[in-house]
Design a protein around this motif. Structure first.
Motif, mmCIF file in Angstrom:
data_model
loop_
_atom_site.group_PDB
_atom_site.id
_atom_site.type_symbol
_atom_site.label_atom_id
_atom_site.label_comp_id
_atom_site.label_asym_id
_atom_site.label_seq_id
_atom_site.Cartn_x
_atom_site.Cartn_y
_atom_site.Cartn_z
ATOM 1 N N THR A 184 7.743 1.306 -11.696
ATOM 2 C CA THR A 184 9.136 1.057 -12.096
ATOM 3 C C THR A 184 9.690 2.257 -12.856
ATOM 4 O O THR A 184 10.820 2.695 -12.623
ATOM 5 C CB THR A 184 9.209 -0.210 -12.983
ATOM 6 N N VAL A 185 8.880 2.805 -13.766
ATOM 7 C CA VAL A 185 9.297 3.981 -14.541
ATOM 8 C C VAL A 185 9.522 5.162 -13.602
ATOM 9 O O VAL A 185 10.547 5.855 -13.680
ATOM 10 C CB VAL A 185 8.231 4.336 -15.615
ATOM 11 N N LEU A 186 8.582 5.366 -12.683
ATOM 12 C CA LEU A 186 8.684 6.500 -11.754
ATOM 13 C C LEU A 186 9.928 6.386 -10.877
ATOM 14 O O LEU A 186 10.669 7.357 -10.689
ATOM 15 C CB LEU A 186 7.420 6.575 -10.883
ATOM 16 N N MET A 187 10.174 5.182 -10.358
ATOM 17 C CA MET A 187 11.324 4.978 -9.471
ATOM 18 C C MET A 187 12.646 5.243 -10.207
ATOM 19 O O MET A 187 13.618 5.709 -9.628
ATOM 20 C CB MET A 187 11.320 3.538 -8.927
ATOM 21 N N LYS A 188 12.673 4.909 -11.498
ATOM 22 C CA LYS A 188 13.894 5.164 -12.278
ATOM 23 C C LYS A 188 14.041 6.662 -12.566
ATOM 24 O O LYS A 188 15.147 7.207 -12.555
ATOM 25 C CB LYS A 188 13.825 4.379 -13.596
ATOM 26 N N ALA A 189 12.885 7.302 -12.818
ATOM 27 C CA ALA A 189 12.921 8.680 -13.315
ATOM 28 C C ALA A 189 13.113 9.739 -12.228
ATOM 29 O O ALA A 189 13.582 10.830 -12.527
ATOM 30 C CB ALA A 189 11.639 8.980 -14.088
ATOM 31 N N ILE A 190 12.774 9.419 -11.000
ATOM 32 C CA ILE A 190 12.868 10.469 -9.963
ATOM 33 C C ILE A 190 14.249 10.526 -9.294
ATOM 34 O O ILE A 190 14.508 11.409 -8.495
ATOM 35 C CB ILE A 190 11.766 10.334 -8.880
ATOM 36 N N TYR A 191 15.097 9.558 -9.605
ATOM 37 C CA TYR A 191 16.476 9.620 -9.124
ATOM 38 C C TYR A 191 17.391 9.870 -10.318
ATOM 39 O O TYR A 191 17.074 9.444 -11.433
ATOM 40 C CB TYR A 191 16.874 8.307 -8.425
ATOM 41 N N LEU A 222 12.449 -3.113 -18.969
ATOM 42 C CA LEU A 222 13.022 -4.372 -19.465
ATOM 43 C C LEU A 222 14.212 -4.833 -18.634
ATOM 44 O O LEU A 222 14.454 -6.037 -18.498
ATOM 45 C CB LEU A 222 13.452 -4.216 -20.935
ATOM 46 N N SER A 223 14.962 -3.884 -18.060
ATOM 47 C CA SER A 223 16.131 -4.277 -17.271
ATOM 48 C C SER A 223 15.748 -4.641 -15.836
ATOM 49 O O SER A 223 16.588 -5.127 -15.073
ATOM 50 C CB SER A 223 17.178 -3.157 -17.273
ATOM 51 N N SER A 224 14.484 -4.408 -15.497
ATOM 52 C CA SER A 224 14.023 -4.801 -14.171
ATOM 53 C C SER A 224 13.812 -6.324 -14.129
ATOM 54 O O SER A 224 13.343 -6.909 -15.103
ATOM 55 C CB SER A 224 12.708 -4.071 -13.880
ATOM 56 N N ALA A 225 14.175 -6.933 -13.020
ATOM 57 C CA ALA A 225 14.043 -8.388 -12.902
ATOM 58 C C ALA A 225 12.579 -8.829 -12.943
ATOM 59 O O ALA A 225 12.264 -9.984 -13.201
ATOM 60 C CB ALA A 225 14.690 -8.855 -11.598
ATOM 61 N N LYS A 226 11.682 -7.874 -12.725
ATOM 62 C CA LYS A 226 10.262 -8.178 -12.590
ATOM 63 C C LYS A 226 9.543 -8.369 -13.931
ATOM 64 O O LYS A 226 8.514 -9.030 -14.015
ATOM 65 C CB LYS A 226 9.614 -7.004 -11.830
ATOM 66 N N LEU A 249 17.352 -5.929 -26.401
ATOM 67 C CA LEU A 249 18.000 -7.204 -26.067
ATOM 68 C C LEU A 249 18.996 -7.119 -24.907
ATOM 69 O O LEU A 249 18.948 -7.941 -23.984
ATOM 70 C CB LEU A 249 18.689 -7.772 -27.324
ATOM 71 N N LEU A 250 19.898 -6.145 -24.942
ATOM 72 C CA LEU A 250 20.908 -6.068 -23.875
ATOM 73 C C LEU A 250 20.294 -5.778 -22.499
ATOM 74 O O LEU A 250 20.641 -6.459 -21.519
ATOM 75 C CB LEU A 250 21.989 -5.044 -24.225
ATOM 76 N N PRO A 251 19.385 -4.797 -22.376
ATOM 77 C CA PRO A 251 18.765 -4.593 -21.045
ATOM 78 C C PRO A 251 17.994 -5.823 -20.564
ATOM 79 O O PRO A 251 17.902 -6.079 -19.360
ATOM 80 C CB PRO A 251 17.812 -3.413 -21.267
ATOM 81 N N VAL A 287 22.200 -9.361 -17.721
ATOM 82 C CA VAL A 287 21.735 -9.071 -16.358
ATOM 83 C C VAL A 287 22.715 -9.597 -15.309
ATOM 84 O O VAL A 287 23.527 -10.483 -15.588
ATOM 85 C CB VAL A 287 20.329 -9.691 -16.106
ATOM 86 N N ASP A 288 22.620 -9.033 -14.122
ATOM 87 C CA ASP A 288 23.467 -9.497 -13.024
ATOM 88 C C ASP A 288 22.823 -10.689 -12.317
ATOM 89 O O ASP A 288 21.776 -11.185 -12.746
ATOM 90 C CB ASP A 288 23.748 -8.347 -12.041
ATOM 91 N N ALA A 289 23.433 -11.130 -11.224
ATOM 92 C CA ALA A 289 22.944 -12.323 -10.524
ATOM 93 C C ALA A 289 21.516 -12.141 -10.006
ATOM 94 O O ALA A 289 20.746 -13.105 -9.903
ATOM 95 C CB ALA A 289 23.873 -12.652 -9.367
ATOM 96 N N ALA A 290 21.156 -10.888 -9.716
ATOM 97 C CA ALA A 290 19.800 -10.633 -9.200
ATOM 98 C C ALA A 290 18.773 -10.501 -10.325
ATOM 99 O O ALA A 290 17.589 -10.294 -10.066
ATOM 100 C CB ALA A 290 19.815 -9.363 -8.359
ATOM 101 N N GLY A 291 19.250 -10.579 -11.556
ATOM 102 C CA GLY A 291 18.323 -10.502 -12.695
ATOM 103 C C GLY A 291 18.100 -9.096 -13.205
ATOM 104 O O GLY A 291 17.290 -8.872 -14.099
ATOM 105 N N GLY A 292 18.832 -8.133 -12.673
ATOM 106 C CA GLY A 292 18.671 -6.741 -13.112
ATOM 107 C C GLY A 292 19.679 -6.365 -14.193
ATOM 108 O O GLY A 292 20.836 -6.798 -14.138
#
Lengths: 282, 53
Positions: free
Chosen positions: B37-44, A49-53, A121-123, A127-132
């Motif tokens: 996305t889950v993997l990239m978050k979890a392996i670091y 959810l916190s990913s911009a994607k 909701l918060l994640p 978000v920052d300028a990049a959407g993350g």
């Protein structure tokens, strides 16, 4: 134990980085725990959810649907490492163990607020300028991450130790409060704060693994309710959202009226299969 | 016909529907690339999780 069996990680101060980490574990199992072989579903949900994607996580939604429908809060009772730790702390002798108190029922709603605000909701929106965004529950609340990930990693890594500041002190404080409370109140984090327990509680009434009370055998003695550590009244609602399937009520029932099982294992009348005892007042 | 008898009550039907929905949405999540996305978050090491960042 099996899901946290990367023991070399504890010695090296490193976490497992294999492909198994893309699979979520059912319990609150921090993926930054050096021993963890899988991912924490709450952390994974925040990561997506916190990913911009992404604006929604189909992967985690599906995961919760499957685990919740099959097991419900059985996960809390038997598959969660942080639940186990609280369980062990609860065995520490204390003069007065608190079973329930004024405001107990209201406080149990806090976990749903935490789920909605800090996990979703918060994640999603802070978000920052990049959407993350950031995993706000992990960052500000989760004591499991501090205990399973923070403490062992900081003990093993001097660089991480030197970076610890206010946030780590804050999280240690939360962990300390939860640990201390666990000796007095049974599983305080599960009862009041855990967003994963909040998710699984929504499925308890429909889950495939379930409890049932045989109305024909039940003598309404109330012993099951008196031994219930989650303050549930199994004779009234065997599949209450707060029930973590610990099995204490089954052991305590002198009539053997409480049973548990899956799908067709209940060869019983409709009132039993419903998980509610219609012979008792609501 | 015997297979369909398993759906004899509403709860069993709801369980089957939820499970099917769960499997489909999980597959959709995999197809959309969420697993990466889950993997990239979890392996670091997650600095927020351990109370550093």
């Amino acid at each position: 134990m099996l899901t946290n069996s990367h023991l070399a990680g504890f010695a090296q101060g490193r976490i497992y980085a294999g492909k198994l980490k893309s699979i979520c574990l059912p319990g609150l199992n921090c993926y930054s725990c050096p021993g963890s072989l899988g991912s924490c579903p709450v952390g994974a949900l925040q990561a997506v959810l916190s990913s911009a994607k992404y604006q929604f996580s189909f992967y985690l939604f599906g995961f919760f649907l499957i685990i919740g429908t099959v097991l419900g809060r059985f996960v809390c009772g038997f598959l969660c490492p942080f639940g186990l730790i609280q369980d062990l702390l609860g065995r520490i002798p204390f003069p007065k163990k608190i079973r329930t108190f004024k405001g107990d029922r209201g406080l149990r709603l806090v976990k749903y607020v935490i789920l909605a605000v800090f996990v979703i909701l918060l994640p999603l929106f802070l978000v920052d300028a990049a959407g993350g965004g950031e995993p706000q529950f992990c960052k500000w609340i989760c004591p499991a991450g501090t205990l399973e990930g923070g403490v062992p990693l900081l003990l093993a890594d001097s660089v991480l130790r030197s970076a610890a500041g206010f946030l780590f002190a804050w999280k240690l404080l939360i962990l300390g409060i939860v640990a201390a409370l666990s000796a007095v109140v049974w599983r305080p984090f599960c009862k009041y704060l855990c967003p994963l327990g909040a998710v699984y509680s929504l499925f308890n009434g429909i889950s495939i693994y379930r409890y049932a009370v045989d109305g024909g055998k039940c003598t309404n003695c109330g012993r099951c309710a008196r031994v219930c550590l989650m303050s549930v009244q199994p004779q009234k609602e065997a599949n209450h959202p707060e029930c973590v399937r610990c099995g204490e009520c089954k052991k305590a029932c002198p009539a053997g009226a409480i049973s548990s099982g899956c799908l067709g294992s209940f060869q019983a009348p409709a009132r039993l299969a419903a998980g509610k005892n219609p012979s008792l007042p609501r | 016909m015997r297979f369909l008898q398993i759906f004899h009550n509403k709860r069993t039907f709801a369980q089957a529907a939820l499970l099917l929905g769960g499997v489909l949405t999980l597959i959709l999540g995999v197809v959309c690339g969420e697993v990466r996305t889950v993997l990239m978050k979890a392996i670091y090491i997650c600095l927020e999780c351990i109370g550093i960042g």
